[in-house]
Design an enzyme around this catalytic site. Structure first.
Site, short mmCIF file in Angstrom:
data_model
loop_
_atom_site.label_atom_id
_atom_site.label_comp_id
_atom_site.label_asym_id
_atom_site.label_seq_id
_atom_site.Cartn_x
_atom_site.Cartn_y
_atom_site.Cartn_z
N ASP A 73 12.42 -7.33 -23.33
CA ASP A 73 12.88 -6.74 -22.08
C ASP A 73 13.88 -7.62 -21.34
OD1 ASP A 73 11.37 -4.42 -22.39
OD2 ASP A 73 9.61 -5.31 -21.45
N GLU A 74 14.60 -8.47 -22.06
CA GLU A 74 15.58 -9.36 -21.42
C GLU A 74 16.97 -9.21 -22.04
OE1 GLU A 74 14.32 -13.40 -21.11
OE2 GLU A 74 12.34 -12.89 -20.32
#
Length: 280
Positions: free
Chosen positions: A223-224
């Site tokens: 999620d980055e």
């Protein structure tokens, strides 16, 4: 036709690109460019009328210019629907929204497959027509095999983009690297504040005043990945946890659809851990 490029910034890029198009009788319809001072890189997107030229001819002719500037570049047909695989788990609101926008002509996508880690009657609650559905279950022991099946399916179908439309499985580093720059995920923007299975419940308990969603490229860092699009909505004390879930679904589908549109229209260029977005 669309030309996109990025390279180390240096004098003459715009002049050489526009001259290249002019000499071939191409008419520029829209042009956007950006220089990032932090990376010293130049980014450009040009929409143009190719006159009598086909994309293959233009690519061959542009090769020398691209090489002289050390460009990463592409020339593509502007009105061509991109071949996509849409992946979903138990919540199909993003999937259904993408298919609706495709049907109305808002999104130029050609879904070549829908993939889920659940059977069709669990994953999808609406008609998907004749789009092929593939149930690829994922467990810890079978995850390498499941990921190999997805890679093979993408190869067989010629998929240009993988869309994780609330697909609740984490890609391995190998899978993330394989689909680098062509896999988009959607998640609530509470991360890392509210992790786990009940983010909206946790947010309600904390009395949040804003909720949102983020669409980003998938990378090995969970999620980055580079962010493509985000949106938010204000919340009041009167909103219940169910209200947050309802409003969250709406934001998720809007944000994902916009990210897919930007990708399909060649408006997203990677810039390290960030993106350059040419709006239109």
């Amino acid at each position: 036709m669309l030309l996109t490029l990025d390279c180390a910034d240096q004098p003459g890029i715009t002049a050489q690109v526009t001259t290249f198009l002019f000499e071939r009788g191409c008419n520029i319809l829209d042009a956007q460019q950006f220089r990032d001072p932090s990376s010293d890189r130049f980014f450009m997107r040009v929409a143009f009328d190719p006159a009598a030229h086909g994309p293959d001819d233009l690519r061959e002719a542009f090769e020398a210019l691209g090489k002289s500037f050390g460009m990463d570049w592409s020339i593509t047909a502007q009105d061509r629907a991109r071949r996509v695989i849409i992946m979903v788990s138990k919540f199909d609101h993003c999937l259904v929204d993408l298919l609706y926008r495709r049907r109305t002509g808002e999104l130029a996508i050609d879904p070549v497959a829908i993939v889920s880690n659940h059977p069709r009657d669990v994953a999808i609650h609406d008609d998907i027509g004749d789009i092929p559905f593939h149930h690829i279950p994922v467990t810890t022991p079978t995850k390498p095999e499941a990921e190999a099946r997805l890679r093979a399916l993408a190869e067989e179908t010629g998929a240009e983009l993988i869309i994780l439309a609330r697909y609740m499985q984490i890609f391995s580093d190998e899978q993330s690297a394989h689909f680098a720059g062509r896999c988009i995920n959607i998640h609530h923007s509470f991360l890392p504040g509210f992790k786990g299975a009940r983010p909206y419940g946790q947010a309600h308990e904390r009395g949040v005043k804003i909720i949102g969603a983020t669409a980003h490229f998938v990378t090995g860092d969970l999620d980055e990945g580079p962010i493509i699009h985000q949106d938010v909505e204000r919340i009041s004390h009167a909103d219940s946890a169910a209200d947050l879930v309802r409003k969250g679904r709406d934001i998720e589908r809007r944000v994902l659809a916009e990210a897919v549109r930007l990708f399909c229209e060649e408006r997203v260029l990677l810039n390290g851990k960030r993106t350059v977005i040419f709006r239109g």
